[in-house]
Design an enzyme around this catalytic site. Sequence first.
Site, short mmCIF file in Angstrom:
data_model
loop_
_atom_site.label_atom_id
_atom_site.label_comp_id
_atom_site.label_asym_id
_atom_site.label_seq_id
_atom_site.Cartn_x
_atom_site.Cartn_y
_atom_site.Cartn_z
N SER A 1 0.83 -1.24 -0.04
CA SER A 1 0.22 -0.08 0.01
C SER A 1 0.97 1.27 -0.03
O SER A 1 2.04 1.35 0.56
CB SER A 1 -0.84 0.08 1.18
OG SER A 1 -1.66 -1.11 1.36
N1 SAH Z 1 -0.61 -5.19 4.37
C1 SAH Z 1 0.37 -5.43 3.17
C2 SAH Z 1 -0.79 -5.11 1.71
C3 SAH Z 1 -0.77 -6.09 1.09
S1 SAH Z 1 -2.11 -5.90 -0.23
C4 SAH Z 1 1.78 -4.70 2.92
O1 SAH Z 1 1.93 -4.16 3.77
O2 SAH Z 1 2.10 -5.06 2.08
C5 SAH Z 1 -3.25 -7.07 0.20
C6 SAH Z 1 -2.96 -8.59 0.65
O3 SAH Z 1 -4.17 -9.14 0.93
C7 SAH Z 1 -2.33 -9.38 -0.78
O4 SAH Z 1 -1.18 -9.78 -0.42
C8 SAH Z 1 -3.39 -10.25 -1.06
O5 SAH Z 1 -2.93 -11.48 -1.31
C9 SAH Z 1 -4.11 -10.62 0.60
N2 SAH Z 1 -5.31 -11.33 0.63
C10 SAH Z 1 -6.33 -11.01 -0.38
N3 SAH Z 1 -7.46 -11.67 0.02
C11 SAH Z 1 -7.05 -12.39 1.09
C12 SAH Z 1 -7.84 -13.36 2.10
N4 SAH Z 1 -9.17 -13.79 1.99
N5 SAH Z 1 -7.23 -13.71 3.34
C13 SAH Z 1 -6.01 -13.06 3.53
N6 SAH Z 1 -5.22 -12.10 2.78
C14 SAH Z 1 -5.64 -11.98 1.45
#
Ligand code: SAH
Length: 213
Positions: free
Chosen positions: A64
């Site tokens: 993000s």
């Molecule tokens: N917090 C992260 C941002 C990640 S983007 C950072 O600091 O880099 C969102 C993430 O959510 C992705 O890695 C994606 O694979 C995950 N995601 C999507 N659906 C999900 C679910 N149902 N359960 C857990 N993770 C999920």
Amino acid sequence: MEDTFKHQGKRKLLAEKLAAKGIKDKAVLEAIASIPRHLFLDSSFEDHAYQDKAFPISSGQTISHPYTVAFQTELLEVQKGEKILEVGTGSGYQAAVLHHLGAKVYTIERQHKLYKKTATFLKKIGYSPKYITFGDGYKGIKTYAPYHKIIVTAGAPYIPKDLMAQLKVGGRMVIPVGEDPQIMTLLIRKDAKKFEKHSFGEFRFVPLLENKN
Ligand code: SAH
């Protein structure tokens, strides 16, 4: 990749930029100024690490915007020692910010490759969460519930019931809700049944995916 004075200077500037954009929590700004964000990106993006931008990480996901990380973290009002559940581990940057603030972090990621890579990486750089797992974030992590705080870092079409159930009374959940864009939503649990809801404008996240493991 290493961490140099140049990187340190750049992230100090980034923290100042976020303060100018309205982030007030000093501890959050200090975390942003301290954590080597460039190490969380693939090396080709290293030069961009301290701009306020979202970037691709592996498995088609993104880390993000620093502003979004700061905004969500500020809304959580993290206190040292609190148990915090993060849904969507991704690169691990948000988890590192929470760890830096003294929280006990429990984080869940549904992409297996990303989960493995990030678990190894966070350990290596010394930001190990209390617990990191692979699974469906809609269900939360029941074993360690309830949590003082819950942060969802992917766009949720609705607020998952299991997550509401895993929030302590008095606890806060920060979750972007909707298709595209999402509305940043803060839920405060008032008692067993009552949740207070506040909205904080539009953001864009990758979707919180259902039914795929
Ligand atoms: N917090 C992260 C941002 C990640 S983007 C950072 O600091 O880099 C969102 C993430 O959510 C992705 O890695 C994606 O694979 C995950 N995601 C999507 N659906 C999900 C679910 N149902 N359960 C857990 N993770 C999920």
